[in-house]
Design a protein around this motif. Structure first.
Motif, PDB file in Angstrom:
ATOM      1  N   LEU A 124      69.056  80.190  55.509  1.00 38.16           N
ATOM      2  CA  LEU A 124      68.647  78.980  56.107  1.00 38.16           C
ATOM      3  C   LEU A 124      69.873  78.698  56.902  1.00 38.16           C
ATOM      4  N   ALA A 125      69.219  78.453  58.340  1.00 35.79           N
ATOM      5  CA  ALA A 125      70.200  77.990  59.299  1.00 35.79           C
ATOM      6  C   ALA A 125      70.655  76.484  59.141  1.00 35.79           C
ATOM      7  N   ARG A 126      71.885  76.366  59.698  1.00 40.57           N
ATOM      8  CA  ARG A 126      72.157  74.731  59.794  1.00 40.57           C
ATOM      9  C   ARG A 126      71.082  73.842  60.467  1.00 40.57           C
ATOM     10  N   TYR A 127      70.919  72.990  60.065  1.00 35.15           N
ATOM     11  CA  TYR A 127      69.890  71.770  60.525  1.00 35.15           C
ATOM     12  C   TYR A 127      68.646  72.542  60.592  1.00 35.15           C
ATOM     13  N   ASP A 128      68.170  73.623  60.016  1.00 35.33           N
ATOM     14  CA  ASP A 128      66.854  74.224  59.994  1.00 35.33           C
ATOM     15  C   ASP A 128      65.967  73.107  59.171  1.00 35.33           C
ATOM     16  N   ARG A 129      64.648  72.734  59.766  1.00 36.75           N
ATOM     17  CA  ARG A 129      63.909  71.902  58.865  1.00 36.75           C
ATOM     18  C   ARG A 129      62.564  72.604  58.402  1.00 36.75           C
ATOM     19  N   SER A 130      62.607  73.869  58.698  1.00 38.93           N
ATOM     20  CA  SER A 130      61.442  74.696  58.206  1.00 38.93           C
ATOM     21  C   SER A 130      61.068  74.759  56.977  1.00 38.93           C
ATOM     22  N   ILE A 131      61.941  74.809  56.083  1.00 46.49           N
ATOM     23  CA  ILE A 131      61.291  74.413  54.429  1.00 46.49           C
ATOM     24  C   ILE A 131      60.601  73.244  54.272  1.00 46.49           C
ATOM     25  N   ASP A 132      61.488  72.164  54.953  1.00 47.39           N
ATOM     26  CA  ASP A 132      60.952  70.780  54.676  1.00 47.39           C
ATOM     27  C   ASP A 132      59.359  70.779  55.069  1.00 47.39           C
ATOM     28  N   VAL A 133      59.136  71.105  56.323  1.00 46.15           N
ATOM     29  CA  VAL A 133      57.846  71.037  56.989  1.00 46.15           C
ATOM     30  C   VAL A 133      56.996  71.792  56.123  1.00 46.15           C
ATOM     31  N   HIS A 134      57.190  73.097  55.706  1.00 38.38           N
ATOM     32  CA  HIS A 134      56.132  73.938  55.046  1.00 38.38           C
ATOM     33  C   HIS A 134      56.035  73.100  53.646  1.00 38.38           C
ATOM     34  N   VAL A 135      56.869  72.618  52.900  1.00 35.83           N
ATOM     35  CA  VAL A 135      56.635  71.881  51.876  1.00 35.83           C
ATOM     36  C   VAL A 135      55.792  70.613  52.082  1.00 35.83           C
ATOM     37  N   SER A 136      56.123  70.206  53.050  1.00 33.21           N
ATOM     38  CA  SER A 136      55.231  68.891  53.436  1.00 33.21           C
ATOM     39  C   SER A 136      53.751  69.276  53.736  1.00 33.21           C
ATOM     40  N   ASN A 137      53.751  70.478  54.281  1.00 37.29           N
ATOM     41  CA  ASN A 137      52.242  70.939  54.404  1.00 37.29           C
ATOM     42  C   ASN A 137      51.744  71.425  52.955  1.00 37.29           C
ATOM     43  N   LEU A 138      52.462  72.007  52.368  1.00 37.33           N
ATOM     44  CA  LEU A 138      51.853  72.380  50.943  1.00 37.33           C
ATOM     45  C   LEU A 138      51.601  71.129  50.306  1.00 37.33           C
ATOM     46  N   ARG A 139      52.188  70.017  50.196  1.00 42.22           N
ATOM     47  CA  ARG A 139      51.818  68.804  49.464  1.00 42.22           C
ATOM     48  C   ARG A 139      50.579  68.363  50.018  1.00 42.22           C
ATOM     49  N   GLY A 140      50.316  68.573  51.385  1.00 40.06           N
ATOM     50  CA  GLY A 140      48.956  67.972  51.705  1.00 40.06           C
ATOM     51  C   GLY A 140      47.802  68.974  51.280  1.00 40.06           C
ATOM     52  N   LYS A 141      48.187  70.092  51.003  1.00 44.16           N
ATOM     53  CA  LYS A 141      46.768  71.120  50.667  1.00 44.16           C
ATOM     54  C   LYS A 141      46.706  71.019  49.047  1.00 44.16           C
ATOM     55  N   LEU A 142      47.936  70.838  48.552  1.00 43.75           N
ATOM     56  CA  LEU A 142      47.601  70.815  47.047  1.00 43.75           C
ATOM     57  C   LEU A 142      47.117  69.470  46.374  1.00 43.75           C
ATOM     58  N   GLY A 143      46.366  69.722  45.174  1.00 40.73           N
ATOM     59  CA  GLY A 143      45.998  68.507  44.267  1.00 40.73           C
ATOM     60  C   GLY A 143      46.964  67.577  43.849  1.00 40.73           C
ATOM     61  N   LEU A 144      46.853  66.733  43.236  1.00 41.72           N
ATOM     62  CA  LEU A 144      47.791  65.669  42.425  1.00 41.72           C
ATOM     63  C   LEU A 144      47.646  65.884  41.022  1.00 41.72           C
ATOM     64  N   LEU A 145      48.860  65.519  40.286  1.00 38.64           N
ATOM     65  CA  LEU A 145      48.917  65.436  38.861  1.00 38.64           C
ATOM     66  C   LEU A 145      48.093  64.121  38.622  1.00 38.64           C
ATOM     67  N   ALA A 146      47.896  63.840  37.202  1.00 39.67           N
ATOM     68  CA  ALA A 146      47.209  62.980  36.544  1.00 39.67           C
ATOM     69  C   ALA A 146      47.730  61.592  37.060  1.00 39.67           C
ATOM     70  N   ASP A 147      49.172  61.568  37.124  1.00 42.46           N
ATOM     71  CA  ASP A 147      49.900  60.347  37.440  1.00 42.46           C
ATOM     72  C   ASP A 147      49.823  60.088  38.922  1.00 42.46           C
ATOM     73  N   GLY A 148      49.121  60.940  39.758  1.00 43.94           N
ATOM     74  CA  GLY A 148      49.321  60.767  41.210  1.00 43.94           C
ATOM     75  C   GLY A 148      50.268  61.008  42.009  1.00 43.94           C
ATOM     76  N   ARG A 149      51.273  61.850  41.214  1.00 42.21           N
ATOM     77  CA  ARG A 149      52.417  62.629  41.903  1.00 42.21           C
ATOM     78  C   ARG A 149      52.083  63.790  42.516  1.00 42.21           C
ATOM     79  N   SER A 150      52.686  64.425  43.614  1.00 39.65           N
ATOM     80  CA  SER A 150      52.706  65.626  43.747  1.00 39.65           C
ATOM     81  C   SER A 150      53.281  66.495  42.861  1.00 39.65           C
ATOM     82  N   PRO A 151      52.792  67.817  42.711  1.00 34.43           N
ATOM     83  CA  PRO A 151      53.364  68.926  41.791  1.00 34.43           C
ATOM     84  C   PRO A 151      54.795  69.591  42.561  1.00 34.43           C
ATOM     85  N   ILE A 152      55.009  69.111  43.680  1.00 30.97           N
ATOM     86  CA  ILE A 152      56.446  69.533  44.196  1.00 30.97           C
ATOM     87  C   ILE A 152      57.008  68.164  44.660  1.00 30.97           C
ATOM     88  N   GLN A 153      58.160  68.285  43.721  1.00 31.28           N
ATOM     89  CA  GLN A 153      59.170  67.317  43.837  1.00 31.28           C
ATOM     90  C   GLN A 153      60.386  67.526  44.381  1.00 31.28           C
TER      91      GLN A 153
END
Length: 229
Positions: free
Chosen positions: A188-217
């Motif tokens: 991971l390079a300094r100031y690299d936001r790649s992981i954050d963007v990919h995780v944001s994309n994943l959250r948008g594609k995954l479903g939600l848990l029973a309480d409405g939260r994303s499974p990726i916290q």
């Protein structure tokens, strides 16, 4: 031979990169504008695409948008150094990684191999082939297939990699450094936001848990954690 598509209007640089890639054992095709580059990428003939952002006829961002409408072929974006807007937009649209320009052919080859290494399940350790089911999520690494509650998830290669890393360590925080090294195949390079963007994309594609939260916290100061409840 693994076939790589280079899409860049800088013909001199493209020729240099292609020569280096061929010496390293790759077969290389070239395109010098976004229109022809997108068409070539959608032909199904290439294992990976290297796509410059600044190009005539159709810029790299629009070419990527066109590619991602129907194809999951791995894409590495070439972006101007320090151009965070294009970089983040490319990742949001489904680029697997980016390389800031100017870059050395050696660095480009390293990034290409890192992504292909993760895509090619035939080179993965035996334990990495094991299917995994956690709650509504099912992963079949040999097929590069992910499902949520029986519905197939439309993931890029990198998104699948990161989801697999998080799912196999469910309940345990995973640092961004580890996610980058295991999911993207690079530190991971300094100031690299790649992981954050990919995780944001994943959250948008995954479903939600029973309480409405994303499974990726988010685990503040550490990284991310996959949870089931």
């Amino acid at each position: 031979m693994v076939k790589v598509l280079l899409v860049d209007d800088d013909t001199e640089l493209c020729a240099l990169q292609a020569e280096y890639l061929r010496v390293e054992g790759f077969e290389v095709s070239l395109a010098h504008d976004g229109e022809s580059g997108a068409a070539a990428a959608l032909s199904g003939e290439h294992a990976i695409v290297v796509l410059d952002v600044m190009m005539p006829r159709l810029n790299g961002i629009e070419a990527l948008r066109r590619i991602r409408q129907t194809s999951r072929v791995p894409v590495i974006m070439l972006t101007a150094r320090g151009d965070d807007i294009d970089r983040v937009l490319g990742l949001e649209l489904g680029a697997d990684d980016y390389v800031p320009k100017p870059c050395t052919p050696r660095e480009l080859v390293a990034r290409i191999r890192a992504i292909l290494r993760r895509v090619d399940s035939g080179t993965a350790p035996r334990e990495a082939h094991a299917s995994l089911s956690i709650g509504a999520l099912s992963l079949r690494p040999e097929q590069r297939r992910a499902e949520w509650a029986g519905e197939i998830l439309d993931l890029t290669s990198t998104e699948f990699n990161l989801l697999e890393v998080l799912a196999r360590q469910a309940g345990t925080p995973v640092s961004k450094q580890d996610l980058s090294e295991q999911g993207l195949g690079r530190p991971l390079a300094r100031y690299d936001r790649s992981i954050d963007v990919h995780v944001s994309n994943l959250r948008g594609k995954l479903g939600l848990l029973a309480d409405g939260r994303s499974p990726i916290q988010t685990v503040r100061g550490v990284g991310y954690q996959y949870i089931t409840e």
